[in-house]
Design an enzyme around this catalytic site. Structure first.
Site, PDB file in Angstrom:
ATOM      1  N   CYS A  70     -17.356  20.990 -16.492  1.00 24.10           N
ATOM      2  CA  CYS A  70     -18.200  21.583 -17.048  1.00 24.10           C
ATOM      3  C   CYS A  70     -19.359  21.102 -17.488  1.00 24.10           C
ATOM      4  O   CYS A  70     -19.448  20.396 -18.409  1.00 24.10           O
ATOM      5  CB  CYS A  70     -17.553  22.482 -18.159  1.00 24.10           C
ATOM      6  SG  CYS A  70     -18.435  23.753 -19.089  1.00 24.10           S
ATOM      7  N   CYS A 182     -24.137  23.894 -12.368  1.00 26.88           N
ATOM      8  CA  CYS A 182     -22.868  24.634 -13.084  1.00 26.88           C
ATOM      9  C   CYS A 182     -21.892  24.601 -12.158  1.00 26.88           C
ATOM     10  O   CYS A 182     -22.140  25.102 -10.808  1.00 26.88           O
ATOM     11  CB  CYS A 182     -23.396  25.894 -13.571  1.00 26.88           C
ATOM     12  SG  CYS A 182     -22.009  26.906 -14.215  1.00 26.88           S
ATOM     13  N   THR A 183     -20.673  24.297 -12.656  1.00 32.97           N
ATOM     14  CA  THR A 183     -19.524  24.311 -11.461  1.00 32.97           C
ATOM     15  C   THR A 183     -19.266  25.867 -10.834  1.00 32.97           C
ATOM     16  O   THR A 183     -18.850  25.840  -9.789  1.00 32.97           O
ATOM     17  CB  THR A 183     -18.297  23.730 -12.154  1.00 32.97           C
ATOM     18  OG1 THR A 183     -18.120  24.138 -13.341  1.00 32.97           O
ATOM     19  CG2 THR A 183     -18.501  22.194 -12.328  1.00 32.97           C
TER      20      THR A 183
HETATM   21  N1  DGL Z   1     -18.771  26.117 -15.407  1.00 35.16           N
HETATM   22  C1  DGL Z   1     -19.733  25.803 -16.606  1.00 35.16           C
HETATM   23  C2  DGL Z   1     -20.724  24.460 -16.102  1.00 35.16           C
HETATM   24  O1  DGL Z   1     -20.514  23.959 -15.287  1.00 35.16           O
HETATM   25  C3  DGL Z   1     -20.152  26.785 -17.422  1.00 35.16           C
HETATM   26  C4  DGL Z   1     -20.049  28.304 -17.012  1.00 35.16           C
HETATM   27  C5  DGL Z   1     -20.098  29.135 -18.362  1.00 35.16           C
HETATM   28  O2  DGL Z   1     -19.010  29.352 -19.037  1.00 35.16           O
HETATM   29  O3  DGL Z   1     -21.115  29.654 -18.759  1.00 35.16           O
HETATM   30  O4  DGL Z   1     -21.683  24.686 -16.719  1.00 35.16           O
END
Ligand code: DGL
Length: 260
Positions: A70, A182-183
């Site tokens: 994340c 963002c993943t």
């Molecule tokens: N998947 C997360 C990232 O890589 C964040 C998504 C979220 O919860 O806003 O930043």
């Protein structure tokens, strides 16, 4: 070994997916903080408290290392905090350096997409300042994509409309590279490619993160193993509907990345 992989939600499955393919001999524990997703619209302090609980959960489970799959959570944590733990904790940041190293010589611009916390965070600003000497990098927040992904909506008229609106002030043909910072955004690579028809490169941090894990733990990528993965949603083993959601994410990842 057992590797803990966590994210605010389902986005980190893209990192897990990659790690499972590269490290078939290892076991994994995947933790999605489904109760608290999205992180990208919380304060860094709120995120730090949530992440602290997850790291302690993973350590109690006996993992040998943790991947923070994340970008948002990584952005909210200091390196000193990560070093406090007795096992390696590997973070993730938008692959801006990779974009510049690989394609920075091209005349075209680079667009980094991430959550509001990542985009506004000091870490990303410091990184861009360090590597973007020719001032080619632009940033955009796309928080709604996280919500779509959590519902398993990867391609729809709504997604297309959201992206068109969010990107309307950007000159799309001027970008040679899009950084999926963002993943959760990996799921939308196909959708984004429809809009960025003149953009040849889409980069993400999955491979770099898994390679860092391999380096730190001296892991073998030999084929033929039979690793096991356990899944948790905010500390509870996933139920059948959770597994269904995870499965639909996996199908989308196979489509997007073409990994079998
Ligand atoms: N998947 C997360 C990232 O890589 C964040 C998504 C979220 O919860 O806003 O930043």
């Amino acid at each position: 070994m057992t590797i803990g992989v966590f994210d605010s939600g389902l986005g980190g499955l893209s990192v897990l997916h990659f790690a499972q393919k590269m490290l078939p001999n290892e076991n994994f524990i995947y933790y999605a903080d489904e109760k608290h997703v999205p992180y990208g619209e919380k304060t860094p302090e709120e995120i730090r408290l949530l992440v602290n609980d997850i790291i302690h959960f993973m350590i109690r489970k006996g993992v040998d290392a943790i991947i923070i799959a994340c970008n948002t959570a990584t952005s909210a944590l200091t390196m000193a905090y990560r070093k406090r733990f007795p096992i390696p904790i590997i973070g993730m940041e938008p692959a801006v350096k990779k974009a510049i190293d690989l394609y920075g010589a091209e005349k075209k611009r680079i667009l980094v997409m991430a959550t509001p916390v990542t985009i506004k965070g000091k870490k990303l600003h410091n990184l861009v300042e360090r590597v973007d000497s020719r001032k080619k990098v632009d940033l955009v927040e796309l928080p709604q994509l996280v919500r779509f992904a959590e519902k398993g909506i990867f391609s729809s008229a709504q997604v297309g409309e959201y992206l068109r609106q969010a990107l309307q002030s950007y000159d799309l043909p001027s970008y040679g590279t899009v950084v999926l910072g963002c993943t959760h955004f990996n799921y939308f690579k196909n959708e984004l490619q429809k809009l960025f028809q003149n953009t040849p490169h889409f980069v993400d941090g999955n491979e770099g993160t898994v390679r860092q894990l391999i380096r730190v733990l001296f892991l073998s990528t030999e084929a033929g193993g039979n690793g096991i993965t356990e899944y948790y949603f905010s500390g509870k083993p996933v139920d059948e509907s959770g597994l269904k959601l995870i499965n639909s994410c996996r199908i989308q990842l196979d489509q997007v990345f073409g990994i079998n």
